[in-house]
Design an enzyme around this catalytic site. Structure first.
Site, mmCIF file in Angstrom:
data_model
loop_
_atom_site.group_PDB
_atom_site.id
_atom_site.type_symbol
_atom_site.label_atom_id
_atom_site.label_comp_id
_atom_site.label_asym_id
_atom_site.label_seq_id
_atom_site.Cartn_x
_atom_site.Cartn_y
_atom_site.Cartn_z
ATOM 1 N N ARG A 8 0.527 -0.811 0.077
ATOM 2 C CA ARG A 8 -0.271 0.253 -0.327
ATOM 3 C C ARG A 8 0.989 1.316 0.206
ATOM 4 N NH1 ARG A 8 -4.972 0.293 4.990
ATOM 5 N NH2 ARG A 8 -2.570 1.283 5.510
ATOM 6 N N LYS A 61 -2.934 6.128 1.191
ATOM 7 C CA LYS A 61 -2.426 6.606 3.453
ATOM 8 C C LYS A 61 -1.856 8.114 2.900
ATOM 9 C CE LYS A 61 -2.550 4.335 7.454
ATOM 10 N NZ LYS A 61 -4.285 4.772 7.909
ATOM 11 N N GLU A 105 -16.379 6.246 4.685
ATOM 12 C CA GLU A 105 -15.094 6.189 6.138
ATOM 13 C C GLU A 105 -15.000 7.247 6.832
ATOM 14 O OE1 GLU A 105 -11.252 5.310 3.855
ATOM 15 O OE2 GLU A 105 -10.005 5.839 5.447
HETATM 16 C C1 COI Z 1 -4.473 2.779 11.276
HETATM 17 O O1 COI Z 1 -5.303 2.785 12.128
HETATM 18 O O2 COI Z 1 -3.123 2.605 11.494
HETATM 19 C C2 COI Z 1 -4.417 4.504 11.544
HETATM 20 O O3 COI Z 1 -4.137 5.122 10.498
HETATM 21 C C3 COI Z 1 -5.109 5.211 12.150
HETATM 22 C C4 COI Z 1 -4.525 6.199 12.636
HETATM 23 C C5 COI Z 1 -4.697 7.852 11.655
HETATM 24 C C6 COI Z 1 -4.852 6.628 14.228
#
Ligand code: COI
Length: 334
Positions: free
Chosen positions: A99, A195, A225
């Site tokens: 990813r 991400k 989401e």
């Molecule tokens: C994760 O679950 O790794 C996330 O990306 C959430 C995070 C922004 C707290």
């Protein structure tokens, strides 16, 4: 260029069984500095070659770094856990590595190879082994970052990149969600499906709620989401979740729950879900690295609050959770 400045001093002495002396029962999702972080760099037209573990500490960045000025950055989230029989395991690290590669392409950045990524994650987890909570007390959250760290004034890819991993022990709890109907998280053709750090910057927070649920940006009718996780509904033993078509992060826990629930005999659909439909279901739960699989206690939409009361015996998310710990874990050598 990013360089290390003074390491943050870690005063936690080892207590019983070599663990640091912290209260494992009140971890929450917050930062607890650990011993080491991993760093690897490369310039724009090169590939990442060699990185190393260094003491956890602040990093130095040019004020003109691409990530500071234009948000050229990605992150991943993953966990190392201890099993009841004393193994240390990682959950599907290859998926995070892939990813990040896909995200890096979208954000015009070089990325570590899958091998380099997994190796670096393993090194970081093992170097911080004493911070992996005892079985059942949470996990070591591992945060890989890919940053445009070189200086750039014009809007173009930074001349240097830093791949950094740090870790923190954590444990997360149940969710009460607010349906956000004023602001969108992502639009078609944007970067909502990778991400990118920029997806998390304008995060909405509402008092008294643990997180917000976003709707689609075209009609404002369908759920998409939660700002930190993916969302599922359950009605009459059918599980549904919105499809990942560019505006939703393709969560690794999401993908795992779909596979696992099908293996357990549930019908699983990926389809558009109107927010009104969500107010009539038996159970709502969220998935993500941080939250793992967490039931939603309530949803508030346009002033109306709905509470969900799936019990331990009929909860789909709890059934999935029970089999989750052994699902596709990668064992780390001790
Ligand atoms: C994760 O679950 O790794 C996330 O990306 C959430 C995070 C922004 C707290």
């Amino acid at each position: 260029m990013a360089a290390i400045s003074s390491p943050i001093s870690l005063s936690k002495a080892n207590g019983e069984n070599g663990y640091p002396e912290i209260d494992w029962d009140s971890l929450g999702f917050g930062i607890t500095p650990t011993d080491y972080m991993y760093m690897m760099k490369c310039s724009k037209d090169e590939e990442f070659t060699e990185g190393k573990l260094i003491p956890y500490g602040n990093i130095e960045l040019s004020p003109a770094a691409g990530v500071l000025n234009y948000g050229q950055g990605l992150f991943e989230g993953m966990k190392a856990m201890r099993t009841q029989d004393g193994r240390i395991v990682l959950f599907r690290p290859d998926e995070n590595a892939l990813r990040m590669k896909i995200g890096a392409e979208r954000m015009c950045m070089p990325s570590p190879s899958v091998y380099q990524f997994i190796d670096a994650v393993k090194q970081t987890a093992l170097a911080n082994k004493r911070w992996i909570p005892p079985p059942g007390k949470g996990s070591l959250y591992i945060r890989p970052l890919l940053l445009g760290s070189g200086p750039i004034l014009g809007v173009s890819p930074a001349p240097e990149y830093t791949f950094l991993i740090y870790a923190s022990p954590e444990e997360s709890g149940a969710l009460n969600l607010y349906v956000e109907d004023q602001f969108d998280r992502a639009s078609h053709g944007g970067a909502g499906g990778v991400k990118s750090i920029t997806n998390y910057a304008p995060v909405r927070q509402r008092q008294r709620f643990s997180d917000v649920l976003y709707l689609d940006s075209v009609s404002g009718k369908y759920i998409e989401e939660v700002s930190t996780c993916n969302v599922f509904i359950v009605k009459d033993k059918t599980i549904s979740t919105p499809p990942t078509k560019g505006t939703i992060l393709p969560g690794i826990t999401r993908k795992s729950i779909i596979e696992l629930a099908r293996d357990l005999g549930f019908k699983v659909e990926e389809r558009q879900i109107a927010v009104e439909e969500m107010l009539e279901v038996d159970e709502v739960f969220c998935t993500g690295t941080a939250v793992v699989v967490v039931p939603v206690g309530s949803i508030t939409y346009q002033g109306k609050r709905i509470e969900y009361r799936a019990t331990d015996t009929n909860s789909v998310s709890k059934s999935c959770c029970q089999v989750m710990p052994e699902f596709k874990m990668v064992r780390l050598k001790k």
